[in-house]
Design a protein around this motif. Sequence first.
Motif, PDB file in Angstrom:
ATOM      1  N   SER A   3       0.846  -1.193   0.000  1.00 12.69           N
ATOM      2  CA  SER A   3       0.000   0.000   0.000  1.00 12.69           C
ATOM      3  C   SER A   3       0.879   1.240   0.000  1.00 12.69           C
ATOM      4  CB  SER A   3      -0.943  -0.009   1.194  1.00 12.69           C
ATOM      5  OG  SER A   3      -0.217   0.036   2.390  1.00 12.69           O
ATOM      6  N   ALA A  90      -4.557   2.003  -1.075  1.00 10.11           N
ATOM      7  CA  ALA A  90      -4.621   0.547  -1.222  1.00 10.11           C
ATOM      8  C   ALA A  90      -4.047   0.101  -2.566  1.00 10.11           C
ATOM      9  CB  ALA A  90      -6.056   0.061  -1.075  1.00 10.11           C
ATOM     10  N   ARG A 108      -3.096   8.104  11.672  1.00  9.77           N
ATOM     11  CA  ARG A 108      -2.362   6.873  11.999  1.00  9.77           C
ATOM     12  C   ARG A 108      -3.305   5.711  12.310  1.00  9.77           C
ATOM     13  NH1 ARG A 108       1.922  10.511  14.891  1.00  9.77           N
ATOM     14  NH2 ARG A 108       3.621  10.377  13.392  1.00  9.77           N
ATOM     15  N   SER A 109      -4.495   6.027  12.816  1.00  8.95           N
ATOM     16  CA  SER A 109      -5.454   4.954  13.106  1.00  8.95           C
ATOM     17  C   SER A 109      -6.178   4.474  11.848  1.00  8.95           C
ATOM     18  CB  SER A 109      -6.481   5.414  14.147  1.00  8.95           C
ATOM     19  OG  SER A 109      -7.417   6.315  13.576  1.00  8.95           O
ATOM     20  N   ARG A 110      -6.192   5.291  10.801  1.00  5.11           N
ATOM     21  CA  ARG A 110      -6.939   4.944   9.588  1.00  5.11           C
ATOM     22  C   ARG A 110      -6.083   4.402   8.450  1.00  5.11           C
ATOM     23  NH1 ARG A 110     -11.807   9.119   9.225  1.00  5.11           N
ATOM     24  NH2 ARG A 110     -12.714   8.541  11.218  1.00  5.11           N
ATOM     25  N   PHE A 111      -4.817   4.780   8.399  1.00  6.78           N
ATOM     26  CA  PHE A 111      -3.966   4.392   7.278  1.00  6.78           C
ATOM     27  C   PHE A 111      -2.829   3.514   7.766  1.00  6.78           C
ATOM     28  CE2 PHE A 111      -5.379   8.845   6.091  1.00  6.78           C
ATOM     29  CZ  PHE A 111      -6.469   8.419   5.348  1.00  6.78           C
ATOM     30  N   ASP A 112      -2.447   2.526   6.953  1.00  3.15           N
ATOM     31  CA  ASP A 112      -1.406   1.577   7.335  1.00  3.15           C
ATOM     32  C   ASP A 112      -0.058   2.252   7.580  1.00  3.15           C
ATOM     33  OD1 ASP A 112      -3.167  -0.541   7.168  1.00  3.15           O
ATOM     34  OD2 ASP A 112      -2.615  -1.045   5.111  1.00  3.15           O
ATOM     35  N   ARG A 113       0.283   3.206   6.736  1.00  2.00           N
ATOM     36  CA  ARG A 113       1.599   3.840   6.848  1.00  2.00           C
ATOM     37  C   ARG A 113       1.449   5.345   6.712  1.00  2.00           C
ATOM     38  NH1 ARG A 113       6.735   3.264   2.808  1.00  2.00           N
ATOM     39  NH2 ARG A 113       8.207   4.374   4.127  1.00  2.00           N
TER      40      ARG A 113
END
Length: 192
Positions: A3, A90, A108-113
């Motif tokens: 991602s 994604a 940070r809570s919503r996206f992987d990086r």
Amino acid sequence: MASGAFIAVVGPSGAGKDTLIAHARSALAGGERFLFARRMVTRPANAFEDHDTIDTASFEAGHASGRFALSWRAHGLGYALPASIAETLAGGTHVVCNLSRAVLPLARSRFDRVVVVEITAPPEVLAARLEGRGRESRAAIEERLAREAAKRFELRPDLIIMNDRPVAETGGRLVAFLSALATENVSETASP
């Protein structure tokens, strides 16, 4: 496919975030590795902030329903990023966005990086830039800068750019950093 990274460009008002983002957008034009996201803001368009305007009712409805990838309130305004950003990430594309520092935990809570680039400038440079906008009195600017100096955020920036030199130089640092991220992501995807 790995991602993409959500690259949050943060810093105080007047630091030149939109200027450096525009420089990077131009330098990296034609590539498919980056999306330079435009925020939606409940403020009319102006020469000092690169954004799309959204009316307050639409912002409130989208914020309440979770229709945006991210949405927040700051300085009496509503800010939002379109939901399509999640799909873009994604798909492996990096998303670069001017973001409020207070929203970093939500990002940070919503996206992987999440990668954080902090843009800043000396107080006298910030003051001159804010005065040039003509939206605040000198007293309000001094208050803003005093609040800024007192803030202690847990930014953990991946890059800090002191934006007090020509845009070609400071913007070049941002371009080099983003280019390295794109190369890193390609290497990760190519690994067995």
